[in-house]
Design a protein around this motif. Sequence first.
Motif, mmCIF file in Angstrom:
data_model
loop_
_atom_site.group_PDB
_atom_site.id
_atom_site.type_symbol
_atom_site.label_atom_id
_atom_site.label_comp_id
_atom_site.label_asym_id
_atom_site.label_seq_id
_atom_site.Cartn_x
_atom_site.Cartn_y
_atom_site.Cartn_z
ATOM 1 N N GLU A 188 0.848 -1.186 0.000
ATOM 2 C CA GLU A 188 0.000 0.000 0.000
ATOM 3 C C GLU A 188 0.887 1.239 0.000
ATOM 4 O O GLU A 188 1.617 1.481 0.967
ATOM 5 C CB GLU A 188 -0.901 0.021 1.235
ATOM 6 C CG GLU A 188 -1.872 -1.154 1.329
ATOM 7 C CD GLU A 188 -2.660 -1.119 2.623
ATOM 8 O OE1 GLU A 188 -3.879 -0.924 2.569
ATOM 9 O OE2 GLU A 188 -2.034 -1.283 3.696
ATOM 10 N N ALA A 189 0.824 2.013 -1.068
ATOM 11 C CA ALA A 189 1.604 3.248 -1.169
ATOM 12 C C ALA A 189 0.650 4.398 -1.447
ATOM 13 O O ALA A 189 -0.135 4.334 -2.395
ATOM 14 C CB ALA A 189 2.645 3.141 -2.269
ATOM 15 N N THR A 190 0.714 5.430 -0.629
ATOM 16 C CA THR A 190 -0.168 6.571 -0.857
ATOM 17 C C THR A 190 0.269 7.387 -2.068
ATOM 18 O O THR A 190 -0.506 8.194 -2.575
ATOM 19 C CB THR A 190 -0.183 7.489 0.374
ATOM 20 O OG1 THR A 190 1.155 7.917 0.662
ATOM 21 C CG2 THR A 190 -0.758 6.753 1.581
ATOM 22 N N ASP A 191 1.498 7.147 -2.545
ATOM 23 C CA ASP A 191 1.973 7.899 -3.701
ATOM 24 C C ASP A 191 2.408 6.970 -4.839
ATOM 25 O O ASP A 191 1.633 6.675 -5.736
ATOM 26 C CB ASP A 191 3.128 8.816 -3.276
ATOM 27 C CG ASP A 191 3.509 9.814 -4.366
ATOM 28 O OD1 ASP A 191 2.793 9.905 -5.382
ATOM 29 O OD2 ASP A 191 4.528 10.505 -4.197
ATOM 30 N N HIS A 192 3.621 6.426 -4.798
ATOM 31 C CA HIS A 192 4.228 5.817 -5.977
ATOM 32 C C HIS A 192 4.779 4.434 -5.657
ATOM 33 O O HIS A 192 5.321 4.203 -4.573
ATOM 34 C CB HIS A 192 5.364 6.725 -6.469
ATOM 35 C CG HIS A 192 5.970 6.302 -7.764
ATOM 36 N ND1 HIS A 192 5.267 6.273 -8.945
ATOM 37 C CD2 HIS A 192 7.227 5.876 -8.063
ATOM 38 C CE1 HIS A 192 6.060 5.867 -9.918
ATOM 39 N NE2 HIS A 192 7.250 5.618 -9.409
ATOM 40 N N ILE A 193 4.633 3.509 -6.609
ATOM 41 C CA ILE A 193 5.307 2.209 -6.559
ATOM 42 C C ILE A 193 6.130 2.069 -7.834
ATOM 43 O O ILE A 193 5.609 2.217 -8.939
ATOM 44 C CB ILE A 193 4.311 1.039 -6.452
ATOM 45 C CG1 ILE A 193 3.640 1.036 -5.077
ATOM 46 C CG2 ILE A 193 5.013 -0.299 -6.688
ATOM 47 C CD1 ILE A 193 2.606 -0.072 -4.887
ATOM 48 N N CYS A 194 7.416 1.786 -7.660
ATOM 49 C CA CYS A 194 8.310 1.532 -8.788
ATOM 50 C C CYS A 194 8.888 0.133 -8.631
ATOM 51 O O CYS A 194 9.530 -0.171 -7.626
ATOM 52 C CB CYS A 194 9.425 2.568 -8.851
ATOM 53 S SG CYS A 194 10.531 2.345 -10.265
ATOM 54 N N LEU A 195 8.671 -0.687 -9.633
ATOM 55 C CA LEU A 195 9.026 -2.102 -9.538
ATOM 56 C C LEU A 195 10.037 -2.455 -10.623
ATOM 57 O O LEU A 195 9.688 -2.565 -11.793
ATOM 58 C CB LEU A 195 7.766 -2.958 -9.690
ATOM 59 C CG LEU A 195 7.910 -4.450 -9.492
ATOM 60 C CD1 LEU A 195 8.268 -4.759 -8.056
ATOM 61 C CD2 LEU A 195 6.618 -5.158 -9.868
ATOM 62 N N ALA A 196 11.292 -2.631 -10.223
ATOM 63 C CA ALA A 196 12.322 -3.083 -11.154
ATOM 64 C C ALA A 196 12.754 -4.517 -10.851
ATOM 65 O O ALA A 196 13.330 -5.185 -11.711
ATOM 66 C CB ALA A 196 13.536 -2.154 -11.101
ATOM 67 N N GLY A 197 12.484 -4.990 -9.650
ATOM 68 C CA GLY A 197 12.819 -6.360 -9.274
ATOM 69 C C GLY A 197 11.662 -7.311 -9.504
ATOM 70 O O GLY A 197 10.812 -7.092 -10.374
ATOM 71 N N THR A 198 11.597 -8.377 -8.708
ATOM 72 C CA THR A 198 10.593 -9.419 -8.917
ATOM 73 C C THR A 198 9.749 -9.637 -7.668
ATOM 74 O O THR A 198 10.264 -9.643 -6.547
ATOM 75 C CB THR A 198 11.249 -10.758 -9.304
ATOM 76 O OG1 THR A 198 12.120 -11.186 -8.241
ATOM 77 C CG2 THR A 198 12.059 -10.607 -10.578
#
Length: 688
Positions: free
Chosen positions: A203-213
């Motif tokens: 749960e992120a109120t702003d941003h999620i950045c996913l480069a992994g797995t």
Amino acid sequence: MRLCLMLVASCGLLLALHAETYEWLGTADNNWHNAANWNPATIPAADDNVTISSGTVTLTNQTAPLATFTMSGGTLTFSNWTTRLSAATVAINSGTITCAGPFLNSEMSNRVWIACNSFSLGTNGIIDVSGKGYRGGTTGENGHGPGGGEDWQGGTFGGEGGRNPKQIYGMPHMPIAPGSGGGGYPYNATYRGGAAGGAVLLEATDHICLAGTITADGLIGESNCPGGSGGGVMLICKTFAGSGSISANGGNSSRDVSGGGGGGRVAVIFTPTEQAEIPPPHVAISVVGGTHSNPLYPGRRGSLYFPDTQLLKPILNLSGYLFIGQNDIWKTHSLIMSNKVNLTFPATFTLIVENDLTISDKSRLAFGDTFDTPHNGGLLISGNVRIDDGELHYYFAAGAPESFLINGLLIMTNAATISLYAGPTNETCNTVYGGLLDLSGTILDLTAGCVIRPYTHPTNGATIHLRVHDLVIAGGAMIDASAAGFGGGSHLSPNRAGYGPGGGKAHSGGGYGGRGGGSGGGLPYGQPLGPINPGSGGGGYLYGDAFAGNGGGLVHVEATGNIILHGLINANGKTGDANTAGASGGGVLLSCRHFSGSGIIMAEGADTARVSYGDGGGGRVAVWYGAPYTDMTPQHLLVVSETAPLSFVGPAPSVTAGSISTATPPAEPGTIRFVRVLYPLGTLMIVR
């Protein structure tokens, strides 16, 4: 006002002075809440900064609301369902986050739960809860969880496990549950079904950045055992970015008679207006079912959920059954599916491809799921459709037989497959088709290994119609409507009779071009010159739940040019389960200017599965060639024969009946007609 500002500034200064940076040492044990494991030797408190670079950490209770949490190595294990890591900023640059498991129905379950303002998972960062859901079963024990399998059954969650009749559970837009375990091996208590994937909630109120797995896969069953289902992954944020991957795939079965685990569920919930302000992510997401090298009972794919279509891109890397919260139309300039992508679009979705659609490398694209859940949207390709070692499936909805349109060429190579499923019509005997593949004005060239499968609606009898200019079926290619006709009788059909006008009564064979075998065998129907119907199912077993085979389907091709057949056209009926009667052969109706080749046409009735019950009757084959035919063509211009033209050097079409039954009367063969339409005689006038 000035005093308030001074107080706020003072509070901020005090908080900044209080905040500490804590480094994990792990010198005492693995417990986060043991002060001796930290430097300085205090449990991190609110607004502190925490770093973990190595070692093993176990989190058993909620953390204080940290300012930052950073991992550059090591392993963090969540224990207990309510355990939550809270921080304003979470950065997993490297290292692994997991949870305890697998667990039983009677035990407290576990998950990974992170709440923050912004979250990033670096290329070397891993969240792995594979096999951390419900445990698999052993002998006499079901797999644990709401969708736990029995004996040979794979675990079910977002998709059904192989051989598992249990209903899927959870909701596509809220996949907060873990998956269910596979059943045990019934003959050896030491072998256990595969454990299911666990649950991840970010749960992120702003941003999620996913480069992994992020991985929540089910595990393969132990020797001879089925697989566990995939787990649940839910991401909530304003914006979603990255180029990593998420998987909640079902576990494979370790034996061909065991079921693969069903796929799990993944939902990415973003704010559409905020997401529109950033470039689209390139995250690969997969929730496919598990299988076996001999895939008798594969698990079904799970669910993917997005609020709208912004995560769809011209190069698709999504696998699962797609659910979209809003915007049920997606227009793209082109679409490419490769690398075993397996995607099913939602029932009401319309896809418009302005140029070419390409499906390759064992990828699968489907519109609709079953005859009961057809595709109520549409598929429009303005360019070409290229299928190279891939599959395209389309289920037509009732009243929408022309909802699939290709304006360019259909190019099939290297074992490509198209499966078309007719929607029901209001006509009881299929005088109107239930699905159309219209390639008028183009050449359809089926190269070796390529297959088109036209499926009749199994209870309504509506069929698929194919229009082309020229049709070329190379050796090794085929149009396969075997067992694609009316359904066979079972405990689900009235009086255990097969479906269709010639459906066999219980224990008796289905009929079409010829009578079905046995005292209740289905009678012939349709016309030898115009076989526009599929074959009928065989009769079921009165004393059990066995399923008789389906009748052969209908291959109906209208070519304004040539049909060149070197491969196979197959409309055979099917032999059903033990103690059921045989199904009839189906229908083949071809029309063209010139018919040639050396291939094979079959519409054979099926053998009974019990010799004292009836075989299936033969089907019907009619090939029209020569001048164009209309209702106004006089009968004297029709030359009807049971012999193919000299331009066709293949064997005579086969419409034999099943042949092993001892029941009387025996099943009868079907009909063969070749109809040459002559050009009308005219008057030649020479003007000098």
